[in-house]
Design a protein around this motif. Structure first.
Motif, PDB file in Angstrom:
ATOM      1  N   ALA A   6      -1.331   6.316  -6.231  1.00 38.72           N
ATOM      2  CA  ALA A   6      -1.480   5.526  -4.740  1.00 38.72           C
ATOM      3  C   ALA A   6      -2.137   6.407  -3.407  1.00 38.72           C
ATOM      4  N   VAL A   7      -1.889   5.107  -2.190  1.00 40.64           N
ATOM      5  CA  VAL A   7      -2.747   5.880  -0.911  1.00 40.64           C
ATOM      6  C   VAL A   7      -1.275   5.603   0.168  1.00 40.64           C
ATOM      7  N   ILE A   8      -1.312   6.589   0.213  1.00 48.09           N
ATOM      8  CA  ILE A   8      -0.380   6.919   1.489  1.00 48.09           C
ATOM      9  C   ILE A   8      -0.889   7.233   3.203  1.00 48.09           C
ATOM     10  N   ASP A   9      -0.345   5.649   3.600  1.00 51.37           N
ATOM     11  CA  ASP A   9      -1.009   6.110   5.380  1.00 51.37           C
ATOM     12  C   ASP A   9      -0.489   6.147   6.513  1.00 51.37           C
ATOM     13  N   ILE A  10      -0.504   7.797   6.918  1.00 53.34           N
ATOM     14  CA  ILE A  10       0.638   7.739   7.534  1.00 53.34           C
ATOM     15  C   ILE A  10       0.390   7.481   9.099  1.00 53.34           C
ATOM     16  N   GLY A  11       1.140   6.764   9.568  1.00 52.96           N
ATOM     17  CA  GLY A  11       0.615   6.410  10.963  1.00 52.96           C
ATOM     18  C   GLY A  11       1.675   6.762  12.037  1.00 52.96           C
ATOM     19  N   ALA A  12       1.007   6.805  13.429  1.00 54.12           N
ATOM     20  CA  ALA A  12       1.986   7.076  14.481  1.00 54.12           C
ATOM     21  C   ALA A  12       3.831   6.284  14.628  1.00 54.12           C
ATOM     22  N   GLY A  13       4.109   5.384  14.175  1.00 50.39           N
ATOM     23  CA  GLY A  13       5.059   4.353  14.486  1.00 50.39           C
ATOM     24  C   GLY A  13       5.771   4.637  12.830  1.00 50.39           C
ATOM     25  N   THR A  14       5.108   3.774  11.345  1.00 47.70           N
ATOM     26  CA  THR A  14       4.924   3.545  10.367  1.00 47.70           C
ATOM     27  C   THR A  14       4.340   3.787   9.319  1.00 47.70           C
ATOM     28  N   THR A  15       4.965   4.186   7.744  1.00 49.62           N
ATOM     29  CA  THR A  15       4.041   5.024   7.079  1.00 49.62           C
ATOM     30  C   THR A  15       3.843   3.880   6.129  1.00 49.62           C
ATOM     31  N   GLY A  16       2.500   3.477   5.610  1.00 50.81           N
ATOM     32  CA  GLY A  16       2.231   2.236   4.429  1.00 50.81           C
ATOM     33  C   GLY A  16       2.256   3.027   2.883  1.00 50.81           C
ATOM     34  N   LEU A  17       2.467   2.503   1.755  1.00 56.60           N
ATOM     35  CA  LEU A  17       2.222   2.906   0.936  1.00 56.60           C
ATOM     36  C   LEU A  17       1.577   1.649   0.312  1.00 56.60           C
ATOM     37  N   CYS A  18       0.198   1.594  -1.056  1.00 57.33           N
ATOM     38  CA  CYS A  18      -0.165   1.140  -1.634  1.00 57.33           C
ATOM     39  C   CYS A  18      -0.149   1.863  -2.653  1.00 57.33           C
ATOM     40  N   VAL A  19       0.721   1.116  -3.888  1.00 58.12           N
ATOM     41  CA  VAL A  19      -0.181   1.494  -5.471  1.00 58.12           C
ATOM     42  C   VAL A  19      -0.477   1.176  -6.244  1.00 58.12           C
ATOM     43  N   TYR A  20      -1.577   1.085  -7.313  1.00 58.37           N
ATOM     44  CA  TYR A  20      -2.080   0.564  -8.040  1.00 58.37           C
ATOM     45  C   TYR A  20      -2.286   1.174  -9.385  1.00 58.37           C
ATOM     46  N   GLU A  21      -2.377   0.025 -10.326  1.00 64.61           N
ATOM     47  CA  GLU A  21      -2.076   0.895 -11.506  1.00 64.61           C
ATOM     48  C   GLU A  21      -3.114  -0.499 -12.580  1.00 64.61           C
TER      49      GLU A  21
ATOM     50  N   VAL B 207     -12.339 -12.828  11.404  1.00 68.04           N
ATOM     51  CA  VAL B 207     -12.586 -12.966   9.972  1.00 68.04           C
ATOM     52  C   VAL B 207     -11.759 -13.891   8.796  1.00 68.04           C
ATOM     53  N   ASP B 208     -10.863 -12.201   8.685  1.00 63.84           N
ATOM     54  CA  ASP B 208      -9.935 -11.922   7.936  1.00 63.84           C
ATOM     55  C   ASP B 208      -9.078 -10.924   8.594  1.00 63.84           C
ATOM     56  N   MET B 209      -7.007 -10.881   8.306  1.00 65.47           N
ATOM     57  CA  MET B 209      -6.968 -10.485   8.234  1.00 65.47           C
ATOM     58  C   MET B 209      -5.759  -9.737   7.038  1.00 65.47           C
ATOM     59  N   VAL B 210      -5.846  -8.423   7.124  1.00 58.06           N
ATOM     60  CA  VAL B 210      -5.485  -7.484   5.542  1.00 58.06           C
ATOM     61  C   VAL B 210      -4.337  -6.703   6.048  1.00 58.06           C
ATOM     62  N   ALA B 211      -3.769  -6.262   5.312  1.00 53.17           N
ATOM     63  CA  ALA B 211      -2.632  -5.284   5.394  1.00 53.17           C
ATOM     64  C   ALA B 211      -3.020  -4.059   5.277  1.00 53.17           C
ATOM     65  N   CYS B 212      -2.474  -3.108   6.528  1.00 57.08           N
ATOM     66  CA  CYS B 212      -3.592  -1.823   6.158  1.00 57.08           C
ATOM     67  C   CYS B 212      -3.778  -0.801   5.577  1.00 57.08           C
ATOM     68  N   PRO B 213      -2.180  -0.901   4.761  1.00 55.36           N
ATOM     69  CA  PRO B 213      -2.155  -0.020   3.418  1.00 55.36           C
ATOM     70  C   PRO B 213      -4.061  -0.483   2.490  1.00 55.36           C
ATOM     71  N   LEU B 214      -3.623  -2.122   2.822  1.00 51.19           N
ATOM     72  CA  LEU B 214      -4.606  -2.850   1.333  1.00 51.19           C
ATOM     73  C   LEU B 214      -6.430  -2.043   2.026  1.00 51.19           C
ATOM     74  N   MET B 215      -6.478  -1.701   3.578  1.00 53.73           N
ATOM     75  CA  MET B 215      -7.591  -1.464   3.863  1.00 53.73           C
ATOM     76  C   MET B 215      -7.690   0.589   3.071  1.00 53.73           C
ATOM     77  N   SER B 216      -6.661   0.639   3.704  1.00 52.00           N
ATOM     78  CA  SER B 216      -6.771   2.253   3.279  1.00 52.00           C
ATOM     79  C   SER B 216      -7.388   2.660   2.235  1.00 52.00           C
ATOM     80  N   ALA B 217      -6.536   2.208   1.280  1.00 50.27           N
ATOM     81  CA  ALA B 217      -6.679   1.708  -0.392  1.00 50.27           C
ATOM     82  C   ALA B 217      -8.187   1.819  -0.478  1.00 50.27           C
ATOM     83  N   ALA B 218      -8.684   0.589  -0.166  1.00 50.28           N
ATOM     84  CA  ALA B 218     -10.072  -0.210  -0.079  1.00 50.28           C
ATOM     85  C   ALA B 218     -10.810   1.029   0.391  1.00 50.28           C
ATOM     86  N   THR B 219     -10.691   2.002   1.261  1.00 51.89           N
ATOM     87  CA  THR B 219     -11.666   2.877   1.581  1.00 51.89           C
ATOM     88  C   THR B 219     -11.797   3.815   1.086  1.00 51.89           C
TER      89      THR B 219
END
Length: 222
Positions: free
Chosen positions: A205-220, A181-193
Motif C-alpha cells: 500500500a502507498v499512502i500519499d499525504i498531501g496538504a488538502g487530501t490523502t491518497g491511498l493505492c493498494v496493490y496485490e 499527454v495523459d491524466m493519471v490519478a496521483c496515488p497511481l503516480m506515487s505508486a508507480a514511482t
C-alpha cells in the motif's frame, strides 16, 4: 531511438510542481529541471479557479524552460482530490477466432465491454485496470493470450473522477499553453514511482499525504 523530454505536472493544494526529464537512448531518465509554485485557485486537490491556476502553471513552465533549456509543449498531469473513486466491473465476450485461441483482439474487446456500465451524472472514467481474466469459467487467469476457449471474461477496476473538476484542471493546463499527454490519478503516480513489480505482486500500500487530501493505492498480485 532519439532522446526526448518528458514533463510531469502535479497540481496540489499547497503547491504546483513540475519536473522535466530527458529519456536517454538506453531507456534511462535524466532530470533536467524541477520547479515549484505556491498554489492558488485549488481547494482540497481540485481546481476551482482555472484561470488563476493557469497563471501559476505558466510561471512554472517559463522558469523550467530556462532551467532545462528545453521548450515545454506537453505534460503528463496528475489528478488529485477526494472526488476520485473506483468502481469494479465485469465484461464478457465470445472468442472470435475459429480455432478458439485467445488473441490481443479479444482482450481489446472484453476490456471495453467491462467499461459498459452507467456512471452518475458528471462522473467519468480516468483509467481501467484488469484485475483478472476468466476463461470458460476458470478464474484468476492473468496471461490469457494463446489460451484456448469459447468465452472470455474480465474483472476490472475503473478509476473515476468528477467531470467538472477534470475539465477545470484541463482548462488550467491548456490555458498555460500546454498540451495534455495523459491524466493519471496521483496515488497511481506515487505508486508507480516507489513500488517495484515484486512489491506490487506480493502486496503493498502507498499512502500519499498531501496538504488538502490523502491518497491511498493498494496493490496485490500485480
Amino acid at each position: 531511438m532519439k532522446s526526448h523530454t518528458i514533463t510531469g505536472l502535479d497540481v496540489g493544494s499547497h503547491s504546483i510542481k513540475m519536473v522535466v526529464a530527458q529519456q536517454k537512448e538506453d531507456g534511462g531518465l535524466e532530470v533536467l529541471g524541477f520547479g515549484e509554485e505556491p498554489s492558488s485557485g485549488i481547494r482540497k486537490g481540485a481546481v476551482v479557479n482555472p484561470d488563476e491556476v493557469a497563471k501559476r502553471i505558466a510561471l512554472l513552465k517559463g522558469r523550467l524552460e530556462n532551467i532545462s533549456k528545453q521548450k515545454i509543449q506537453e505534460v503528463f498531469v496528475g489528478v488529485g482530490g477526494s472526488h476520485i473513486f473506483t468502481v469494479p466491473s465485469h465484461g464478457i465476450v465470445a472468442l472470435s477466432r475459429a480455432d478458439g485461441h485467445i488473441s490481443q483482439e479479444d482482450i481489446e474487446r472484453v476490456l471495453p465491454a467491462a467499461q459498459a456500465f452507467s456512471l452518475p451524472s458528471n462522473k467519468e472514467i480516468l483509467e481501467v485496470f484488469p484485475r483478472q481474466f476468466v476463461v470458460d469459467g476458470e478464474e484468476q487467469v492473468k496471461e490469457v493470450i494463446g489460451m484456448k476457449g469459447v468465452r472470455l471474461e474480465a474483472d476490472v477496476l475503473a478509476v473515476c473522477a468528477f467531470s467538472p473538476y477534470i475539465k477545470n484542471l484541463a482548462d488550467a493546463v491548456l490555458g498555460a499553453d500546454l498540451e495534455i499527454v495523459d491524466m493519471v490519478a496521483c496515488p497511481l503516480m506515487s505508486a508507480a514511482t516507489v513500488l517495484s513489480p515484486q512489491q506490487k505482486e506480493l502486496g503493498a500500500a502507498v499512502i500519499d499525504i498531501g496538504a488538502g487530501t490523502t491518497g491511498l493505492c493498494v496493490y496485490e498480485e500485480g
